[in-house]
Design a protein around this motif. Structure first.
Motif, PDB file in Angstrom:
ATOM      1  N   MET A  89       0.812  -1.213   0.000  1.00  0.00           N
ATOM      2  CA  MET A  89       0.000   0.000   0.000  1.00  0.00           C
ATOM      3  C   MET A  89       0.847   1.265   0.000  1.00  0.00           C
ATOM      4  SD  MET A  89      -3.106  -1.000   2.602  1.00  0.00           S
ATOM      5  CE  MET A  89      -3.956   0.545   2.242  1.00  0.00           C
ATOM      6  N   VAL A  90       2.032   1.186   0.581  1.00  0.00           N
ATOM      7  CA  VAL A  90       2.922   2.345   0.687  1.00  0.00           C
ATOM      8  C   VAL A  90       4.262   1.965   0.066  1.00  0.00           C
ATOM      9  CG1 VAL A  90       4.044   3.967   2.243  1.00  0.00           C
ATOM     10  CG2 VAL A  90       1.770   3.055   2.821  1.00  0.00           C
ATOM     11  N   THR A  91       4.750   2.778  -0.833  1.00  0.00           N
ATOM     12  CA  THR A  91       6.006   2.462  -1.512  1.00  0.00           C
ATOM     13  C   THR A  91       7.208   3.050  -0.772  1.00  0.00           C
ATOM     14  OG1 THR A  91       5.971   4.451  -2.902  1.00  0.00           O
ATOM     15  CG2 THR A  91       4.797   2.504  -3.725  1.00  0.00           C
ATOM     16  N   THR A  92       8.353   2.427  -0.986  1.00  0.00           N
ATOM     17  CA  THR A  92       9.583   2.989  -0.433  1.00  0.00           C
ATOM     18  C   THR A  92       9.895   4.322  -1.102  1.00  0.00           C
ATOM     19  OG1 THR A  92      10.873   1.670  -2.004  1.00  0.00           O
ATOM     20  CG2 THR A  92      10.534   0.741   0.192  1.00  0.00           C
ATOM     21  N   GLU A  93       9.487   4.475  -2.373  1.00  0.00           N
ATOM     22  CA  GLU A  93       9.767   5.713  -3.109  1.00  0.00           C
ATOM     23  C   GLU A  93       9.048   6.908  -2.479  1.00  0.00           C
ATOM     24  OE1 GLU A  93      10.742   2.341  -5.595  1.00  0.00           O
ATOM     25  OE2 GLU A  93       8.895   2.860  -4.529  1.00  0.00           O
ATOM     26  N   GLU A  94       7.757   6.750  -2.148  1.00  0.00           N
ATOM     27  CA  GLU A  94       7.040   7.881  -1.558  1.00  0.00           C
ATOM     28  C   GLU A  94       7.524   8.165  -0.140  1.00  0.00           C
ATOM     29  OE1 GLU A  94       2.725   6.902  -0.294  1.00  0.00           O
ATOM     30  OE2 GLU A  94       3.269   5.265  -1.668  1.00  0.00           O
ATOM     31  N   THR A  95       7.957   7.128   0.568  1.00  0.00           N
ATOM     32  CA  THR A  95       8.495   7.326   1.909  1.00  0.00           C
ATOM     33  C   THR A  95       9.822   8.074   1.845  1.00  0.00           C
ATOM     34  OG1 THR A  95       7.446   5.247   2.562  1.00  0.00           O
ATOM     35  CG2 THR A  95       9.067   6.163   4.071  1.00  0.00           C
ATOM     36  N   ARG A  96      10.658   7.709   0.886  1.00  0.00           N
ATOM     37  CA  ARG A  96      11.929   8.413   0.689  1.00  0.00           C
ATOM     38  C   ARG A  96      11.678   9.864   0.259  1.00  0.00           C
ATOM     39  NH1 ARG A  96      17.164   7.053   0.145  1.00  0.00           N
ATOM     40  NH2 ARG A  96      16.640   4.847   0.330  1.00  0.00           N
ATOM     41  N   TRP A  97      10.651  10.067  -0.558  1.00  0.00           N
ATOM     42  CA  TRP A  97      10.282  11.427  -0.985  1.00  0.00           C
ATOM     43  C   TRP A  97       9.989  12.299   0.225  1.00  0.00           C
ATOM     44  CZ3 TRP A  97       5.405  13.700  -0.189  1.00  0.00           C
ATOM     45  CH2 TRP A  97       5.181  14.934  -0.845  1.00  0.00           C
ATOM     46  N   ALA A  98       9.190  11.778   1.167  1.00  0.00           N
ATOM     47  CA  ALA A  98       8.872  12.542   2.372  1.00  0.00           C
ATOM     48  C   ALA A  98      10.125  12.769   3.215  1.00  0.00           C
ATOM     49  CB  ALA A  98       7.802  11.815   3.189  1.00  0.00           C
ATOM     50  N   TYR A  99      10.935  11.736   3.351  1.00  0.00           N
ATOM     51  CA  TYR A  99      12.180  11.844   4.113  1.00  0.00           C
ATOM     52  C   TYR A  99      13.082  12.946   3.560  1.00  0.00           C
ATOM     53  CZ  TYR A  99      17.148  10.699   4.633  1.00  0.00           C
ATOM     54  OH  TYR A  99      18.503  10.770   4.807  1.00  0.00           O
ATOM     55  N   CYS A 100      13.195  13.018   2.253  1.00  0.00           N
ATOM     56  CA  CYS A 100      14.071  14.021   1.637  1.00  0.00           C
ATOM     57  C   CYS A 100      13.567  15.439   1.866  1.00  0.00           C
ATOM     58  CB  CYS A 100      14.212  13.740   0.144  1.00  0.00           C
ATOM     59  SG  CYS A 100      15.181  12.263  -0.256  1.00  0.00           S
ATOM     60  N   LEU A 101      12.264  15.597   2.040  1.00  0.00           N
ATOM     61  CA  LEU A 101      11.692  16.931   2.239  1.00  0.00           C
ATOM     62  C   LEU A 101      11.685  17.352   3.703  1.00  0.00           C
ATOM     63  CD1 LEU A 101       8.712  16.648  -0.252  1.00  0.00           C
ATOM     64  CD2 LEU A 101      10.611  18.269  -0.427  1.00  0.00           C
ATOM     65  N   LEU A 102      11.675  16.398   4.615  1.00  0.00           N
ATOM     66  CA  LEU A 102      11.684  16.720   6.042  1.00  0.00           C
ATOM     67  C   LEU A 102      13.103  17.106   6.446  1.00  0.00           C
ATOM     68  CD1 LEU A 102       9.451  13.740   7.181  1.00  0.00           C
ATOM     69  CD2 LEU A 102       8.890  16.162   7.580  1.00  0.00           C
ATOM     70  N   PRO A 103      13.284  18.272   7.044  1.00  0.00           N
ATOM     71  CA  PRO A 103      14.642  18.763   7.298  1.00  0.00           C
ATOM     72  C   PRO A 103      15.369  18.071   8.445  1.00  0.00           C
ATOM     73  CG  PRO A 103      13.013  20.333   8.095  1.00  0.00           C
ATOM     74  CD  PRO A 103      12.258  19.288   7.346  1.00  0.00           C
ATOM     75  N   ASN A 104      14.658  17.335   9.296  1.00  0.00           N
ATOM     76  CA  ASN A 104      15.260  16.767  10.500  1.00  0.00           C
ATOM     77  C   ASN A 104      14.804  15.314  10.630  1.00  0.00           C
ATOM     78  OD1 ASN A 104      16.657  16.632  12.879  1.00  0.00           O
ATOM     79  ND2 ASN A 104      15.281  17.946  14.039  1.00  0.00           N
ATOM     80  N   ALA A 105      15.165  14.504   9.627  1.00  0.00           N
ATOM     81  CA  ALA A 105      14.534  13.196   9.510  1.00  0.00           C
ATOM     82  C   ALA A 105      15.514  12.044   9.363  1.00  0.00           C
ATOM     83  CB  ALA A 105      13.585  13.190   8.316  1.00  0.00           C
ATOM     84  N   ARG A 106      14.995  10.867   9.678  1.00  0.00           N
ATOM     85  CA  ARG A 106      15.681   9.600   9.433  1.00  0.00           C
ATOM     86  C   ARG A 106      14.751   8.711   8.610  1.00  0.00           C
ATOM     87  NH1 ARG A 106      17.573   6.859  14.827  1.00  0.00           N
ATOM     88  NH2 ARG A 106      19.407   6.180  13.649  1.00  0.00           N
ATOM     89  N   LEU A 107      15.345   7.824   7.834  1.00  0.00           N
ATOM     90  CA  LEU A 107      14.586   6.902   7.000  1.00  0.00           C
ATOM     91  C   LEU A 107      14.915   5.479   7.413  1.00  0.00           C
ATOM     92  CD1 LEU A 107      12.873   6.168   4.429  1.00  0.00           C
ATOM     93  CD2 LEU A 107      15.040   6.289   3.156  1.00  0.00           C
ATOM     94  N   GLN A 108      13.866   4.643   7.520  1.00  0.00           N
ATOM     95  CA  GLN A 108      14.077   3.234   7.830  1.00  0.00           C
ATOM     96  C   GLN A 108      13.229   2.372   6.906  1.00  0.00           C
ATOM     97  OE1 GLN A 108      12.958   1.999  11.796  1.00  0.00           O
ATOM     98  NE2 GLN A 108      14.096   0.096  11.636  1.00  0.00           N
ATOM     99  N   VAL A 109      13.867   1.448   6.223  1.00  0.00           N
ATOM    100  CA  VAL A 109      13.161   0.452   5.419  1.00  0.00           C
ATOM    101  C   VAL A 109      13.301  -0.880   6.143  1.00  0.00           C
ATOM    102  CG1 VAL A 109      12.996  -0.721   3.203  1.00  0.00           C
ATOM    103  CG2 VAL A 109      13.638   1.703   3.288  1.00  0.00           C
ATOM    104  N   MET A 110      12.158  -1.440   6.552  1.00  0.00           N
ATOM    105  CA  MET A 110      12.156  -2.662   7.347  1.00  0.00           C
ATOM    106  C   MET A 110      12.081  -3.881   6.432  1.00  0.00           C
ATOM    107  SD  MET A 110       9.596  -1.624  10.464  1.00  0.00           S
ATOM    108  CE  MET A 110      10.005  -0.288  11.608  1.00  0.00           C
ATOM    109  N   PRO A 111      13.053  -4.765   6.497  1.00  0.00           N
ATOM    110  CA  PRO A 111      13.060  -5.933   5.610  1.00  0.00           C
ATOM    111  C   PRO A 111      11.964  -6.941   5.960  1.00  0.00           C
ATOM    112  CG  PRO A 111      14.844  -6.078   7.209  1.00  0.00           C
ATOM    113  CD  PRO A 111      14.243  -4.716   7.372  1.00  0.00           C
TER     114      PRO A 111
END
Length: 239
Positions: free
Chosen positions: A183-205
């Motif tokens: 339902m949620v792609t890694t691409e859209e999650t990374r998109w939000a991460y790149c726009l948030l100025p104080n963020a971390r990204l986690q992709v759960m295997p």
């Protein structure tokens, strides 16, 4: 002991977060609540908006005299938390979102809502219909499904979290998504991460979207690690 508020997703309930709540109780003052229309709570009106859900979070904090809190938001709960952060950032210490959909457009909303027909749910997945009826009793689960569909259609037309608004959220955020989420792609999650100025990204295997398939213990560990990182770093460095 610091506060943390756990927010459920669309068609979910606070009861679904009980195991996660228990897993976090040794480290935090943990709070949960049901959005309107969920978990037996009546709808405030025939439909709801994301702005209303964000306001419900603020009302809950005020009613419980919680000055500020960390927030874990699953799916829709993460979107509501970030929406609230745009208006009331001082009330939030940090936000951890999991499986939150960021790519809302008219096309995406149509795709999501095509599955949100009470009649289709009863016909094709009667077991899920029975689960919804039990989860939201004594309220009408069909009314909730229709209200959720209208919410998604509204987000498709007027998303709150955009390329213009996400950079305004200065507080620490961790956006997490499963690599098998359908339902949620890694691409859209990374998109939000790149726009948030104080963020971390986690992709759960090996992680899918349904909250019931996730390990509360594993999620609690990720939350603790993030909040510890927030505590020892005045600014979260993107990783």
């Amino acid at each position: 002991m610091e506060n943390i508020l756990l927010l459920h997703g669309a068609l979910g309930s606070a009861a679904m977060l009980e195991q996660l709540k228990q897993a976090l109780q040794e480290s935090f003052m943990v709070y949960t609540f049901d959005f309107s229309g969920h978990g037996g709570k009546p709808l405030l009106q025939a439909h709801f908006t994301m702005e209303q859900l964000a306001q419900e979070v603020l009302v809950f904090l005020d009613e419980h005299q919680i000055r500020d809190t960390h927030i874990f938001g699953y799916s829709m709960g993460g979107y509501a938390a970030l929406s609230m952060a745009l208006q009331h950032p001082a009330r939030i210490r940090s936000i951890f979102t999991l499986a939150t959909k960021f790519a809302w457009s008219a096309e995406a909303a149509e795709k999501e809502t095509s599955l949100l027909s009470p009649d289709k749910i009863e016909e094709k997945v009667p077991q899920f219909a029975a689960t919804l009826a039990q989860r939201h009793a004594p309220q009408d689960w069909k009314q909730l499904v229709r209200a959720t569909a209208r919410l998604m259609l509204q987000l498709g037309q007027h998303p709150i979290l955009t390329a213009e608004t996400l950079p305004q959220i200065q507080l620490p955020v961790q956006v997490a998504v499963g690599d098998r989420d359908n339902m949620v792609t890694t691409e859209e999650t990374r998109w939000a991460y790149c726009l948030l100025p104080n963020a971390r990204l986690q992709v759960m295997p090996g992680t899918r979207h349904p909250f019931e398939t996730l390990s509360a213990q594993d999620i609690s560990i990720h939350i603790r690690q993030f909040i510890f990182h927030v505590a020892v770093n005045s600014t979260v460095i993107k990783e």
